[in-house]
Design a protein around this motif. Structure first.
Motif, short mmCIF file in Angstrom:
data_model
loop_
_atom_site.label_atom_id
_atom_site.label_comp_id
_atom_site.label_asym_id
_atom_site.label_seq_id
_atom_site.Cartn_x
_atom_site.Cartn_y
_atom_site.Cartn_z
N GLY A 44 -5.09 4.54 -4.07
CA GLY A 44 -4.83 3.54 -3.04
C GLY A 44 -3.42 3.53 -2.50
N THR A 46 -0.38 3.61 -0.11
CA THR A 46 -0.12 3.39 1.32
C THR A 46 1.39 3.27 1.53
OG1 THR A 46 -0.27 0.97 1.15
CG2 THR A 46 -2.31 2.17 1.66
N ALA A 47 1.82 3.53 2.76
CA ALA A 47 3.22 3.38 3.14
C ALA A 47 3.27 2.77 4.53
CB ALA A 47 3.94 4.73 3.12
N GLN A 48 4.10 1.75 4.70
CA GLN A 48 4.21 1.04 5.96
C GLN A 48 5.68 0.77 6.27
OE1 GLN A 48 1.99 -0.04 8.42
NE2 GLN A 48 3.95 -0.48 9.42
N VAL A 57 6.06 0.76 0.14
CA VAL A 57 5.09 1.66 -0.50
C VAL A 57 4.30 0.84 -1.53
CG1 VAL A 57 4.77 3.79 -1.79
CG2 VAL A 57 6.67 3.58 -0.16
N TRP A 59 0.48 0.77 -4.13
CA TRP A 59 -0.63 1.51 -4.73
C TRP A 59 -1.39 0.58 -5.66
CZ3 TRP A 59 4.50 2.10 -5.48
CH2 TRP A 59 5.02 1.83 -6.74
N ALA A 121 1.38 9.45 1.22
CA ALA A 121 1.23 8.45 2.28
C ALA A 121 2.42 8.60 3.23
CB ALA A 121 1.20 7.04 1.68
N ALA A 123 4.74 7.58 6.74
CA ALA A 123 5.18 6.49 7.61
C ALA A 123 6.35 6.97 8.45
CB ALA A 123 5.58 5.27 6.79
N HIS A 178 2.16 -7.98 -0.22
CA HIS A 178 1.52 -6.98 0.62
C HIS A 178 2.26 -6.89 1.96
CE1 HIS A 178 -1.98 -4.41 1.47
NE2 HIS A 178 -1.87 -4.83 2.71
N ALA A 180 1.53 -5.30 5.94
CA ALA A 180 0.57 -4.70 6.88
C ALA A 180 1.31 -4.25 8.14
CB ALA A 180 -0.52 -5.71 7.24
N GLU A 184 -2.00 -4.81 13.00
CA GLU A 184 -3.05 -5.40 12.18
C GLU A 184 -3.01 -6.92 12.29
OE1 GLU A 184 -3.64 -3.64 8.25
OE2 GLU A 184 -2.06 -2.19 8.76
N THR A 187 -5.77 -8.29 6.43
CA THR A 187 -5.63 -7.29 5.39
C THR A 187 -6.40 -7.70 4.14
OG1 THR A 187 -4.01 -5.90 4.20
CG2 THR A 187 -3.55 -8.26 4.31
#
Length: 326
Positions: A44, A46-48, A57, A59, A121, A123, A178, A180, A184, A187
């Motif tokens: 899981g 992700t990087a935003q 980052v 997970w 991931a 970004a 978190h 997003a 978005e 989430t």
């Protein structure tokens, strides 16, 4: 990080032979092979991008059975952070604006074995905005609903900013849990506890890392689990009255970490938080003695609950009724 101290099989066999054969090791530690099996790669990932110079980052937490003791976060081949097992997100700072980055994470166990890297991931940081000191507006409305005993969905209305919103941060109990992307409006959140009330807020962020005020808070109650997952209530709770004191004893819940705080209720009201300092945190069976000044014959109904790793209080123990004595 800790390394395995178990003897190798070859060394162990040599010790046995030197001490009179394979049957002559009475009282000595049994031979075991060293732990060389790595944990699975984190899932899981992700990087935003949160601003022109930061990327968030995240997970999924490893399962207890994987024996993970920490995580290593990489940008390309460069190690940027080392984190304990309870941390599954990090802000990577000091990055360059308008630049693409690839992040990956490796799990580590107590023997020092590293997992394979999680799939990268990616970004891209936005452009920097000079002298941008104006924060975005707060998201005007938030909604939330449980999607299972350990998951929820939180949504919000878009915020506005003079240079553009770059991220939305979700907070629970004042802690960001978190991040997003700017496009978005909702989430999914995971890793929650069953049968628990959560209060979430959302903040918008721009490319200069200016954060908006909190949007309206939204409460989400997760349903009880159907037998899966550890119980959060202190077990085998007992209360015993003695002259001028009450002794409480219970078994600490298995929350994945040592539990340092318990909230005590007397006659339906929260009265105190029992705290254990560093180096004195009990595991397994716990005992705590309260000094009381109430008159003899006073009746108490007592129960308690533990603070969980996510910051919420767990389920209550059984309630016990006692009568104070002189």
């Amino acid at each position: 990080m800790r390394r395995s101290t178990a003897p190798t099989l070859a060394l162990c066999l040599a010790l046995r032979l030197a001490l009179g054969g394979l049957a002559g090791l009475t009282g000595l530690t049994a031979c075991t092979a060293p732990d060389t099996r790595p944990p699975p790669a984190p899932a899981g990932l992700t990087a935003q991008a949160g601003s022109a110079t930061t990327v968030h980052v995240m997970w999924d937490a490893a399962a207890d059975r994987d024996g993970v003791s920490g995580y290593r976060v990489f940008e390309g081949d460069r190690l940027v952070r080392e984190l304990p097992a309870e941390k599954t997100m990090v802000d990577v700072t000091g990055l360059a604006p308008q630049t693409g980055y690839a992040f990956t994470v490796r799990a580590e166990d107590a023997a020092g074995n590293l997992s394979e890297p999680a799939p990268a991931a990616r970004a891209t940081t936005p452009a920097a905005k000079a002298e941008d000191r104006a924060a975005p507006t707060a998201p005007a409305a938030n909604t939330g609903r449980a999607t299972g005993p350990r998951a929820a969905w939180v949504s919000w209305t878009p915020a506005t900013d003079d240079t553009g919103v770059t991220a939305y941060d979700v907070y629970q109990g004042g802690v960001r849990i978190h991040t997003a992307g700017p496009g978005e409006s909702g989430t999914a959140l995971s890793g929650l506890q069953p049968d628990t009330v959560y209060t979430f807020t959302v903040r918008a962020r721009d490319g200069a890392d200016n954060s908006s005020p909190d949007g309206p808070a939204v409460d989400v109650t997760t349903p009880p689990a159907s037998g899966d997952g550890p119980a959060t209530a202190p077990a085998a709770f007992i209360a015993t009255a003695s002259p001028g004191a009450v002794t409480l004893a219970w078994t600490a819940p298995d929350t994945g970490r040592e539990t340092t705080e318990y909230e005590l209720y007397v006659n339906g009201r929260a009265t105190t938080v029992i705290q254990f300092g560093a180096g004195a945190v009990p595991s397994g069976r716990v005992e705590h003695r309260l000094t009381v000044a109430e008159p003899t014959g006073t009746e108490w109904a007592v129960k308690l609950r533990a603070r969980l790793p996510d910051g919420n209080w767990g389920a209550f123990s059984a309630e016990r009724r006692i009568t104070l004595v002189a």
